[in-house]
Design a protein around this motif. Structure first.
Motif, PDB file in Angstrom:
ATOM      1  N   GLY A  84       0.801  -1.291  -0.120  1.00  0.00           N
ATOM      2  CA  GLY A  84       0.101   0.021  -0.127  1.00  0.00           C
ATOM      3  C   GLY A  84       0.969   1.328  -0.030  1.00  0.00           C
ATOM      4  O   GLY A  84       0.523   2.168  -0.569  1.00  0.00           O
ATOM      5  N   TYR A  85       1.871   1.288   0.896  1.00  0.00           N
ATOM      6  CA  TYR A  85       2.713   2.647   0.794  1.00  0.00           C
ATOM      7  C   TYR A  85       3.559   2.596  -0.620  1.00  0.00           C
ATOM      8  O   TYR A  85       3.724   3.632  -0.897  1.00  0.00           O
ATOM      9  N   PHE A  86       4.091   1.504  -1.170  1.00  0.00           N
ATOM     10  CA  PHE A  86       4.727   1.549  -2.313  1.00  0.00           C
ATOM     11  C   PHE A  86       3.564   2.098  -3.548  1.00  0.00           C
ATOM     12  O   PHE A  86       4.245   2.702  -4.036  1.00  0.00           O
ATOM     13  N   LEU A  87       2.653   1.615  -3.600  1.00  0.00           N
ATOM     14  CA  LEU A  87       1.718   2.072  -4.539  1.00  0.00           C
ATOM     15  C   LEU A  87       1.474   3.810  -4.355  1.00  0.00           C
ATOM     16  O   LEU A  87       1.352   4.411  -5.505  1.00  0.00           O
ATOM     17  N   SER A  88       1.194   4.070  -3.175  1.00  0.00           N
ATOM     18  CA  SER A  88       0.947   5.478  -3.053  1.00  0.00           C
ATOM     19  C   SER A  88       2.403   6.385  -3.166  1.00  0.00           C
ATOM     20  O   SER A  88       2.229   7.412  -3.989  1.00  0.00           O
ATOM     21  N   THR A  89       3.551   5.936  -2.922  1.00  0.00           N
ATOM     22  CA  THR A  89       4.736   6.393  -3.318  1.00  0.00           C
ATOM     23  C   THR A  89       5.041   6.714  -4.737  1.00  0.00           C
ATOM     24  O   THR A  89       5.401   7.794  -5.449  1.00  0.00           O
ATOM     25  N   ILE A  90       4.714   5.486  -5.652  1.00  0.00           N
ATOM     26  CA  ILE A  90       4.984   5.595  -7.001  1.00  0.00           C
ATOM     27  C   ILE A  90       3.960   6.621  -7.674  1.00  0.00           C
ATOM     28  O   ILE A  90       4.394   7.439  -8.514  1.00  0.00           O
ATOM     29  N   SER A  91       2.619   6.582  -7.167  1.00  0.00           N
ATOM     30  CA  SER A  91       1.631   7.402  -7.950  1.00  0.00           C
ATOM     31  C   SER A  91       1.884   9.123  -7.460  1.00  0.00           C
ATOM     32  O   SER A  91       1.542   9.970  -8.385  1.00  0.00           O
ATOM     33  N   LYS A  92       2.293   9.345  -6.467  1.00  0.00           N
ATOM     34  CA  LYS A  92       2.812  10.765  -6.008  1.00  0.00           C
ATOM     35  C   LYS A  92       3.973  11.285  -6.929  1.00  0.00           C
ATOM     36  O   LYS A  92       3.765  12.321  -7.333  1.00  0.00           O
ATOM     37  N   GLY A  93       4.987  10.540  -7.110  1.00  0.00           N
ATOM     38  CA  GLY A  93       5.860  10.946  -7.793  1.00  0.00           C
ATOM     39  C   GLY A  93       5.562  11.231  -9.443  1.00  0.00           C
ATOM     40  O   GLY A  93       6.031  12.052 -10.131  1.00  0.00           O
ATOM     41  N   ALA A  94       4.690  10.279  -9.943  1.00  0.00           N
ATOM     42  CA  ALA A  94       4.201  10.508 -11.101  1.00  0.00           C
ATOM     43  C   ALA A  94       3.340  11.620 -11.410  1.00  0.00           C
ATOM     44  O   ALA A  94       2.970  11.925 -12.662  1.00  0.00           O
ATOM     45  N   LEU A  95       2.667  12.294 -10.350  1.00  0.00           N
ATOM     46  CA  LEU A  95       2.028  13.343 -10.384  1.00  0.00           C
ATOM     47  C   LEU A  95       2.680  14.602 -11.243  1.00  0.00           C
ATOM     48  O   LEU A  95       2.061  15.703 -11.751  1.00  0.00           O
ATOM     49  N   ALA A  96       4.071  14.499 -11.289  1.00  0.00           N
ATOM     50  CA  ALA A  96       4.979  15.554 -11.920  1.00  0.00           C
ATOM     51  C   ALA A  96       4.689  15.543 -13.523  1.00  0.00           C
ATOM     52  O   ALA A  96       4.912  16.494 -14.221  1.00  0.00           O
ATOM     53  N   PHE A  97       3.879  14.465 -13.958  1.00  0.00           N
ATOM     54  CA  PHE A  97       3.708  14.333 -15.587  1.00  0.00           C
ATOM     55  C   PHE A  97       2.281  14.516 -15.764  1.00  0.00           C
ATOM     56  O   PHE A  97       1.965  14.306 -17.049  1.00  0.00           O
ATOM     57  N   THR A  98       1.329  15.117 -14.800  1.00  0.00           N
ATOM     58  CA  THR A  98      -0.269  15.167 -15.124  1.00  0.00           C
ATOM     59  C   THR A  98      -0.182  16.549 -16.112  1.00  0.00           C
ATOM     60  O   THR A  98       0.658  17.327 -15.941  1.00  0.00           O
ATOM     61  N   HIS A  99      -1.126  16.345 -16.947  1.00  0.00           N
ATOM     62  CA  HIS A  99      -1.648  17.686 -17.650  1.00  0.00           C
ATOM     63  C   HIS A  99      -3.019  17.960 -17.824  1.00  0.00           C
ATOM     64  O   HIS A  99      -3.372  18.980 -18.268  1.00  0.00           O
ATOM     65  N   SER A 100      -3.771  17.249 -17.086  1.00  0.00           N
ATOM     66  CA  SER A 100      -5.179  17.426 -16.972  1.00  0.00           C
ATOM     67  C   SER A 100      -5.777  17.027 -15.517  1.00  0.00           C
ATOM     68  O   SER A 100      -5.173  16.441 -15.074  1.00  0.00           O
ATOM     69  N   TRP A 101      -6.891  17.327 -15.551  1.00  0.00           N
ATOM     70  CA  TRP A 101      -7.717  16.866 -14.101  1.00  0.00           C
ATOM     71  C   TRP A 101      -7.871  15.359 -14.376  1.00  0.00           C
ATOM     72  O   TRP A 101      -8.152  14.873 -13.134  1.00  0.00           O
ATOM     73  N   LEU A 102      -7.966  14.752 -15.218  1.00  0.00           N
ATOM     74  CA  LEU A 102      -8.408  13.582 -15.371  1.00  0.00           C
ATOM     75  C   LEU A 102      -7.156  12.560 -15.054  1.00  0.00           C
ATOM     76  O   LEU A 102      -7.258  11.597 -14.386  1.00  0.00           O
ATOM     77  N   ASP A 103      -5.683  13.026 -15.425  1.00  0.00           N
ATOM     78  CA  ASP A 103      -4.717  12.198 -15.040  1.00  0.00           C
ATOM     79  C   ASP A 103      -4.277  12.320 -13.634  1.00  0.00           C
ATOM     80  O   ASP A 103      -3.718  11.514 -13.149  1.00  0.00           O
ATOM     81  N   PHE A 104      -4.592  13.587 -13.213  1.00  0.00           N
ATOM     82  CA  PHE A 104      -4.348  14.074 -12.076  1.00  0.00           C
ATOM     83  C   PHE A 104      -5.131  13.187 -10.846  1.00  0.00           C
ATOM     84  O   PHE A 104      -4.957  12.748 -10.175  1.00  0.00           O
ATOM     85  N   LEU A 105      -6.441  13.103 -11.280  1.00  0.00           N
ATOM     86  CA  LEU A 105      -7.551  12.264 -10.315  1.00  0.00           C
ATOM     87  C   LEU A 105      -7.001  11.030 -10.416  1.00  0.00           C
ATOM     88  O   LEU A 105      -7.222  10.487  -9.401  1.00  0.00           O
ATOM     89  N   PHE A 106      -6.585  10.386 -11.727  1.00  0.00           N
ATOM     90  CA  PHE A 106      -6.348   8.972 -11.677  1.00  0.00           C
ATOM     91  C   PHE A 106      -5.147   8.495 -10.519  1.00  0.00           C
ATOM     92  O   PHE A 106      -5.389   7.619 -10.157  1.00  0.00           O
TER      93      PHE A 106
END
Length: 393
Positions: A84-106
């Motif tokens: 659970g902590y690993f999944l959260s960590t990966i998803s937080k770092g990936a926010l740097a590559f968001t460009h719309s509210w949809l991928d941000f929300l995902f």
């Protein structure tokens, strides 16, 4: 064999506190800038912003009862906590590559899924590692919230260092850097956290506390209170509404987390000596008062007062209900019962933020907070009524 302690805290509880400190440092680097990121960078309107924040708050809880139940069955908490902590960590770092509210929300939902996977097994692991549930959950909440103090401070430092760059670039750098404390927390779990005694597998199945009327009534009150539990983002948007800047808003958020941290441990410890339902009832009353203050806040001192009361409310409601449920749940279903609590909360906290967002867009933030005042007052009244009826019987 006597369980090893660190500074008077069971070793597992202490180490899980460090894990939460690191993870929340990572999370709060992000959450402290999310309200402005949604509006300034992604150009999301008020209703959609409230809906997104509600979804983020809610969806993690929907999975908690499932993974709490599974961890009860296989008697292995650590695998769920670490993943659970690993999944959260990966998803937080990936926010740097968001460009719309949809991928941000995902990605934020993926982060919350990680939280949903880990929370009930982690809380059950804490409960199984201690006899003083209030003290241990209070310590864990204190460490978690200290991370929430450090996280926004790091965000302020990064924003100041990158002040010559665009907000878009600065926010994305914060997302990337949040990965570092997050991955450290995962490594700490893998190499140092231990599952509780394997004899737990021999626990005899008995009568489930999920069928008790008192638990059902408590979960109903939780549902009512959750309908008045707006996302933290609304308090930050209130700061902006009064006229403060993004960085000034982060300072308010830091003050909030400082009070949250310093009150969690003593409240948890004190609750072990009294009926925990008394503290939960008081928490709903404080939430109603905080919401009322936020509704009419138009000055520095009123905002500070609102944040202080709101921090004390969260110190109670994020600590005592878990400790209370850990005490009344049977040994074979602690993960399930705690997960059920989180799931009820998650189901109802989503419409709470949607309603608050609609009231904000249609009228003003004042109405969003007044709505929360009414719902928390109703929850407090229901808890008092339950006490009175039980006393008369």
């Amino acid at each position: 064999m006597k369980k090893k302690k660190i500074f008077g805290i069971p070793k597992n509880v202490f180490l899980l506190g460090i894990v939460s400190f690191l993870n929340d440092m990572s999370s709060e680097m992000i959450t402290s800038i999310t309200p402005s990121y949604l509006i300034e960078v992604l150009n999301v309107d008020k209703l959609l912003s409230g809906t997104i924040m509600g979804a983020i708050e809610s969806l993690s809880s929907l999975f908690k009862v499932i993974f709490g139940y599974i961890s009860d069955k296989i008697r292995n908490r650590k695998v769920f906590v670490s993943f659970g902590y690993f999944l959260s960590t990966i998803s937080k770092g990936a926010l740097a590559f968001t460009h719309s509210w949809l991928d941000f929300l995902f990605l934020r939902v993926l982060d919350r899924l990680g939280k949903g996977i880990r929370t009930a097994p982690r809380d059950a692991l804490i409960a199984e590692s201690t006899k003083k549930t209030g003290k241990s959950f209070g310590f864990h909440r204190m460490m978690d919230t200290l991370g929430a103090v450090v996280g926004p401070i790091l965000s302020i430092i990064i924003l100041e260092l990158l002040s010559n760059y665009s907000a878009n670039f600065s926010y994305r750098m914060i997302f990337l850097l949040s990965f570092i404390p997050g991955i450290l927390s995962v490594l700490l779990i893998i190499f140092f956290i231990k599952d509780t005694d394997k004899n737990l597998k021999k626990i005899i199945m008995g009568k489930s506390s999920l069928n008790s009327e008192s638990l059902k009534l408590f979960l109903f009150v939780v549902a009512v209170a959750s309908l008045g539990r707006y996302s933290y983002a609304f308090t930050i948007w209130k700061v902006y509404d009064v006229g403060y800047t993004v960085i000034q808003g982060l300072y308010f958020y830091i003050i909030f987390n400082i009070f949250y941290a310093i009150t969690s441990y003593p409240i948890g410890t004190f609750s072990d000596k009294f009926d925990k339902r008394m503290f939960i009832t008081l928490g709903f009353g404080i939430a109603a008062l905080a919401s009322l203050i936020f509704a009419f806040a138009d000055s520095l001192w009123m905002l500070l007062l609102g944040f202080i009361f709101y921090s004390v409310y969260l110190a109670i409601e994020e600590t005592i209900p878990r400790a209370y449920l850990a005490e009344i749940a049977e040994g074979f279903e602690k993960g399930t019962v705690i997960g059920a609590y989180h799931t009820v909360f998650g189901v109802f906290v989503f419409p709470a933020s949607v309603i608050a967002g609609w009231l904000w867009q249609s009228y003003s933030l004042e109405y969003s907070f007044l709505y929360a005042t009414v719902m928390n007052s109703l929850a407090m009244f229901l808890m008092i009524l339950e006490w009175v009826l039980k006393w008369k019987s």
